[in-house]
Write an enzyme that holds these catalytic residues in place. Structure first.
Site, PDB file in Angstrom:
ATOM      1  N   CYS A 126       6.591 -10.839   7.627  1.00  0.00           N
ATOM      2  CA  CYS A 126       7.615 -10.574   7.681  1.00  0.00           C
ATOM      3  C   CYS A 126       8.113 -11.624   6.670  1.00  0.00           C
ATOM      4  CB  CYS A 126       7.719 -11.348   8.916  1.00  0.00           C
ATOM      5  SG  CYS A 126       9.545 -11.420  10.081  1.00  0.00           S
ATOM      6  N   HIS A 168       4.861  -7.574  12.645  1.00  0.00           N
ATOM      7  CA  HIS A 168       4.108  -7.913  12.780  1.00  0.00           C
ATOM      8  C   HIS A 168       2.751  -7.158  12.869  1.00  0.00           C
ATOM      9  CE1 HIS A 168       6.262 -11.917  12.440  1.00  0.00           C
ATOM     10  NE2 HIS A 168       7.105 -11.413  12.963  1.00  0.00           N
ATOM     11  N   GLU A 174      -0.210  -8.287  12.751  1.00  0.00           N
ATOM     12  CA  GLU A 174      -1.048  -9.478  14.578  1.00  0.00           C
ATOM     13  C   GLU A 174      -1.385  -9.026  16.238  1.00  0.00           C
ATOM     14  OE1 GLU A 174       2.215 -11.616  13.230  1.00  0.00           O
ATOM     15  OE2 GLU A 174       1.603 -10.269  12.339  1.00  0.00           O
TER      16      GLU A 174
END
Length: 647
Positions: free
Chosen positions: A411, A590, A592
């Site tokens: 990001c 993102h 994750e």
């Protein structure tokens, strides 16, 4: 014969003494026990604050803001639920007091209460139960099957005034008719003050007393402690808590969180739940046929502690004083470490300490910060907002680029990498983001805001580019495409600024290749998809002729054809890679958020493999087997079995 209607069962998890006692991990672990024994599980988190959602929180308030497929900005505990249970939740799985007040007041304005005086009881409490009962029935595991059990975690501690309406709502399940519909699990802390030298149960006793005063009776008391719970303490807690000895469960600190479900299993928590909720018995052959059961879970927990060879990752961020600010990112790194067969060491580096000139009186801290960066096998620069510490993040990007240290920018981290490249390779003096500096020339605007997400008219809450979006690879000849193993990926986003498409062709010609792009500008929770002909044309072009020699031309053409996101669909820069570098990648999304213990996020796996010197050989294996993570990391149980055998 008429079909018997399936009765939803609930497990309410409450906490006492202090917040942050571990209710989220306990809730997730109970879900693991149920799911890995054949029951379908969903979860709801209740946060008794007045915010509508978590979107406007500072990371120092409650940790990271977790983002769901539908764009919901929610509490980080929903991330734990998704990772432990391998489910996909919705924004409605996170209830806040503010959200419930808004819901009730909207009903009142519509006249739904037919002129009645709207009160906390019964109208507000009934609205809570109606919400829970509706959301609990939503399938979350990719099938159309309604869950068997819904785990409800009530945030905060018993006795908080904010939580009282929710406790009043769940009193309904104390009636004889509903008693086998809900199980109450109370999690509290066994204090061990240094001053006394011995554990103290009095705070837990008081929290149980408060729970009973609120109208709820605990079915299990889970005692959190630093050391295994002694038998005499269990007896004392049982006596003062008015429960049987087997209802007192000890959960002490363990080497990794994946051992918590095993602690609960060893103490019969599953049997308690089945008995209390009158759950049907799942046939043994069904449990054995599950792709992942508690035997696999046990092996996973052992595997994590089995590696001794260390890999050091420097996390250069703005919120490093509070580790939960990067909760999902930390988990994604740990997942990738499992599949890289390495012991992970994360060094949190305050990006402000990497800025030049060094602030007066901070030279020693700055030297220590740079030493951590220099000693790292890999560097990650995560997301964030506002300008504080950004120049330090940009300096970390420069160091990783120039010294060929494996790097992942997420990001804002990807945006910092683009700014650094524009300044130091393209020679654009003063290149920056309009988020940090408003008076930039057109040439200096490397990062720009997205017009369709106007803050001035809509405010900050829920106005970013949020949720699951599609990214198309423009070439198959790039590391990320090989790691993902697909031409198109779905990842979750949370950003208001983007790399300026007008500068992308120049960046790419100089080696910073934007290998993945997206065009979808819809807000998924509004169910409005980008189906215009121009959007379809852009995506078709992204997929056409995925050859290395056409990449630069394709990047230029896509950036030229894209619009502003308001009148014409915009092209979004989603992934970048640096030519000639072992591993220098960026992702606007993102990754994750979708990482799982057995299915690590590809960008994170690539970082750990590169940092441990295994990336090249792993990608060679991928090419030979014509797949991606099936070979590198395994696919659920099959891949896990391979890793277990070779560990």
């Amino acid at each position: 014969m008429a079909e018997v209607k399936k009765q939803m069962k609930y497990i309410l998890v409450t906490g006492g003494v202090i917040s942050g006692v571990g209710k989220g991990i306990i809730s997730s672990s109970i879900g693991v026990l149920l799911k890995n024994n054949g029951y379908k599980v969903t979860a709801i988190k209740i946060d008794p604050y007045l915010n509508i959602d978590a979107g406007t929180f500072s990371p120092y308030e409650h940790g990271e803001v977790f983002v769901l497929d539908d764009g919901g900005e929610v509490d980080l505990d929903l991330g734990n639920y998704e990772r432990f249970l391998n489910v996909r939740l919705t924004r409605d799985n996170n209830i806040t007091t503010g959200k419930m007040f808004k819901h009730v007041l909207e009903k009142e304005r519509r006249g739904d209460y037919c002129g009645k005086t709207v009160q906390m009881i019964p109208h507000f409490t009934d609205a809570i139960i109606d919400w829970v009962e509706r959301v609990a029935k939503i399938p979350v595991d990719g099938t159309t099957d309604v869950p068997d059990v819904c785990i409800i975690e009530l945030g905060g501690t018993i006795g908080d005034i904010e939580g009282m309406p929710f406790l009043s709502a769940f009193e309904k399940f104390q009636r004889p008719r509903f008693k086998d519909h809900m199980m109450n699990v109370h999690v509290s802390l066994i204090m061990h003050p240094d001053a006394t030298g011995e554990p103290k149960t009095k705070p837990m006793q008081n929290s149980v007393r408060n729970l009973r005063a609120a109208g709820l009776v605990p079915d299990l008391l889970i005692c959190r402690s630093s050391q295994p719970l002694e038998f005499r303490l269990r007896e004392k807690v049982a006596a003062f808590g008015l429960v049987d000895l087997e209802q007192v469960i000890g959960v002490h600190d363990v080497s990794n969180i994946y051992k918590v479900p095993l602690l609960l299993q060893d103490q019969g928590v599953l049997d308690h739940a089945v008995h209390k909720l009158h759950l049907p018995t799942v046939p043994t052959q069904v449990v054995r046929s599950l792709r992942f059961n508690m035997t696999h879970w046990s092996k996973l927990s052992e595997l994590i502690d089995s590696y001794s060879e260390e890999v050091r990752i420097a996390l250069v961020g703005k919120y490093v004083k509070f580790e939960d600010a990067y909760a999902s990112l930390n988990k994604a790194l740990s997942h990738a470490a499992i599949h890289s067969k390495r012991k992970l060491k994360i060094k949190f580096v305050d990006s402000e300490l990497l800025e030049m000139p060094v602030k007066v009186g901070h030279q020693a801290q700055a030297d220590a910060a740079w030493e951590a960066v220099h000693n790292a096998h890999g560097i990650i620069v995560p997301g964030g907002f506002d300008k504080r510490g950004v120049e330090g993040m940009i300096n970390a990007c420069k160091y990783a680029r120039e010294n060929k240290v494996p790097f992942l920018g997420v990001c804002l981290g990807m945006q910092c990498a683009a700014i650094e490249y524009a300044r130091n390779v393209l020679g654009i003096e003063g290149a920056n983001s309009t988020e940090f500096q408003q008076d930039l020339t057109e040439r200096q605007k490397v990062i720009i805001d997205m017009p369709e997400h106007g803050v001035a008219s809509k405010g900050l809450g829920g106005t970013m580019r949020l949720g699951s979006r599609t990214t198309a690879f423009l070439t198959q000849d790039c590391v990320l495409r090989k790691l993902y193993g697909r031409d198109e990926v779905q990842e979750r986003h949370r950003h208001r600024y983007e790399v300026n498409p007008s500068i992308v062709p120049e960046l790419s010609r100089r080696g910073l290749l934007f290998v993945g792009m997206g065009v979808d500008e819809s807000n998924i929770h509004e169910a409005v998809l980008a189906t215009t002909k121009s959007s379809a044309d852009l995506m078709k072009m992204a997929h056409d002729q995925q050859r290395k020699e056409s990449l630069l031309g394709k990047i230029t053409e896509l950036c030229h054809r894209g619009g502003d996101g308001v009148v014409r669909p915009a092209v979004r820069m989603e992934m970048l890679e640096l030519e000639g570098h072992p591993y220098f990648v960026g992702a606007q999304f993102h990754p994750e958020y979708l990482s799982l213990p057995l299915m690590p996020s590809p960008p994170f796996l690539g970082l750990l493999l590169a940092a441990s010197g295994q990336l090249e050989s792993s990608l060679t294996d991928v090419a030979k087997n014509e797949n991606s993570l099936k070979t590198v990391a395994g696919e659920v149980v099959e891949g896990f079995s391979k890793i277990s055998l070779s560990a």
